[in-house]
Design a protein around this motif. Structure first.
Motif, PDB file in Angstrom:
ATOM      1  N   ASP A 113       0.811  -1.218   0.000  1.00  0.00           N
ATOM      2  CA  ASP A 113       0.000   0.000   0.000  1.00  0.00           C
ATOM      3  C   ASP A 113       0.845   1.269   0.000  1.00  0.00           C
ATOM      4  O   ASP A 113       0.786   2.076  -0.928  1.00  0.00           O
ATOM      5  N   ARG A 114       1.641   1.448   1.055  1.00  0.00           N
ATOM      6  CA  ARG A 114       2.349   2.703   1.243  1.00  0.00           C
ATOM      7  C   ARG A 114       3.375   2.972   0.159  1.00  0.00           C
ATOM      8  O   ARG A 114       3.576   4.124  -0.254  1.00  0.00           O
ATOM      9  N   MET A 115       4.060   1.923  -0.299  1.00  0.00           N
ATOM     10  CA  MET A 115       5.133   2.136  -1.271  1.00  0.00           C
ATOM     11  C   MET A 115       4.593   2.761  -2.552  1.00  0.00           C
ATOM     12  O   MET A 115       5.128   3.765  -3.052  1.00  0.00           O
ATOM     13  N   ASP A 116       3.521   2.207  -3.107  1.00  0.00           N
ATOM     14  CA  ASP A 116       2.958   2.747  -4.347  1.00  0.00           C
ATOM     15  C   ASP A 116       2.472   4.177  -4.151  1.00  0.00           C
ATOM     16  O   ASP A 116       2.651   5.032  -5.025  1.00  0.00           O
ATOM     17  N   GLN A 117       1.854   4.444  -2.994  1.00  0.00           N
ATOM     18  CA  GLN A 117       1.351   5.789  -2.726  1.00  0.00           C
ATOM     19  C   GLN A 117       2.491   6.799  -2.628  1.00  0.00           C
ATOM     20  O   GLN A 117       2.402   7.915  -3.162  1.00  0.00           O
ATOM     21  N   GLU A 118       3.583   6.430  -1.961  1.00  0.00           N
ATOM     22  CA  GLU A 118       4.700   7.350  -1.818  1.00  0.00           C
ATOM     23  C   GLU A 118       5.394   7.594  -3.153  1.00  0.00           C
ATOM     24  O   GLU A 118       5.801   8.724  -3.443  1.00  0.00           O
ATOM     25  N   LEU A 119       5.525   6.559  -3.959  1.00  0.00           N
ATOM     26  CA  LEU A 119       6.094   6.751  -5.297  1.00  0.00           C
ATOM     27  C   LEU A 119       5.197   7.659  -6.140  1.00  0.00           C
ATOM     28  O   LEU A 119       5.683   8.509  -6.893  1.00  0.00           O
ATOM     29  N   PHE A 120       3.897   7.491  -6.005  1.00  0.00           N
ATOM     30  CA  PHE A 120       2.935   8.340  -6.725  1.00  0.00           C
ATOM     31  C   PHE A 120       3.051   9.791  -6.266  1.00  0.00           C
ATOM     32  O   PHE A 120       3.018  10.722  -7.084  1.00  0.00           O
ATOM     33  N   ASP A 121       3.208  10.018  -4.954  1.00  0.00           N
ATOM     34  CA  ASP A 121       3.360  11.376  -4.426  1.00  0.00           C
ATOM     35  C   ASP A 121       4.636  12.030  -4.942  1.00  0.00           C
ATOM     36  O   ASP A 121       4.647  13.240  -5.242  1.00  0.00           O
ATOM     37  N   ILE A 122       5.709  11.252  -5.034  1.00  0.00           N
ATOM     38  CA  ILE A 122       6.970  11.801  -5.554  1.00  0.00           C
ATOM     39  C   ILE A 122       6.808  12.206  -7.013  1.00  0.00           C
ATOM     40  O   ILE A 122       7.283  13.271  -7.442  1.00  0.00           O
TER      41      ILE A 122
END
Length: 262
Positions: free
Chosen positions: A144-153
């Protein structure tokens, strides 16, 4: 200095493998096994204390250190089992095992067995729950968190808030966190497997010890039960407690956006 550290890091897995092979196949003197037991306890205490230094390199290498600890513990369990099954008199047994076994059993093997069994089941059950929780936290971040953080970057790069080079560095940090948590998950499974193997070896120690006492040493069945349940109880406690301490070292850091920047 960095070259020396790199050489040690490359040779350490080979050293651990050779040590485990020696523990499994080479009969060792009782004094050496005692020293190795102390080292095993110290290793587990070191892994437990590592959870309080989650921002250091020690935390980064924790999965590998835990893997080496499981290998060393497994080899030492086999060496210890062989030693106390092959030793005929109580005076020549491993003193640590004899001392703890006598303290637990108090010349009542039924009471000692039940006390040891309840204690160790409780500790191993707690280890399993704690490790499973760590695995779930790691999986939750990776999925969950990894994809979201990559998307935010990517969004920050698109809005020109950071440069592409800065974005790549941030993505590498996120991926390193995911790789670290994946390693923690694999190490947790290995530790749970070590606990299962330890349970089997404990049953071998009890059953094999009683069989050796009755068939090879002509002991009365009650005397054989009393002696080898007492020894196995000391054996069980001496290895369950380090496993318990090492399992407490598992800790999943709750990463935030601030962590990505630093």
């Amino acid at each position: 200095m960095n070259k020396v550290f790199s050489t040690i890091k490359d040779l350490f897995p080979l050293f651990m493998l050779a040590l485990v092979v020696i523990l499994i196949f080479v009969p060792l003197p009782v004094r050496l096994i005692q020293v190795l037991m102390v080292l095993n306890f110290g290793f587990s205490l070191f892994l437990f204390l590592s959870k309080f230094f989650s921002k250091t390199m020690l935390s980064f290498y924790f999965p590998k250190l835990m893997f080496y600890f499981c290998l060393f513990t497994g080899g030492l369990i086999i060496a210890t089992t062989r030693t106390f099954l092959a030793t005929s008199s109580l005076e020549d047994q491993i003193p640590f095992i004899l001392l703890i076994g006598q303290w637990i059993c108090r010349e009542n093997f039924v009471c000692g067995f039940l006390t040891t069994f309840m204690l160790c089941v409780a500790l191993l059950l707690f280890c399993k729950i704690h490790i499973t929780r760590t695995q779930e936290s790691a999986a939750r971040f990776c999925l969950d968190r990894m994809d979201q953080e990559l998307f935010d970057i990517d969004n920050q790069i698109a809005r020109k808030e950071i440069t592409e080079k800065e974005g790549e560095l941030l993505k590498e940090k996120v991926q390193r966190k995911a790789s670290h948590l994946s390693s923690m998950d694999g190490t947790a499974k290995f530790l749970l497997g070590t606990m299962g193997a330890f349970t089997v070896l404990y049953l071998v120690a009890v059953g094999g010890g009683v069989a050796v006492g009755i068939l090879d040493r002509n002991m009365y069945w009650k005397d054989a039960l009393n002696q080898y349940v007492m020894l196995s109880s000391g054996y069980l406690v001496l290895f369950v407690v380090p496993l318990f301490l090492a399992s407490l070292g598992f800790k999943t850091t709750k990463y935030t956006k601030v962590d990505i920047w630093h």
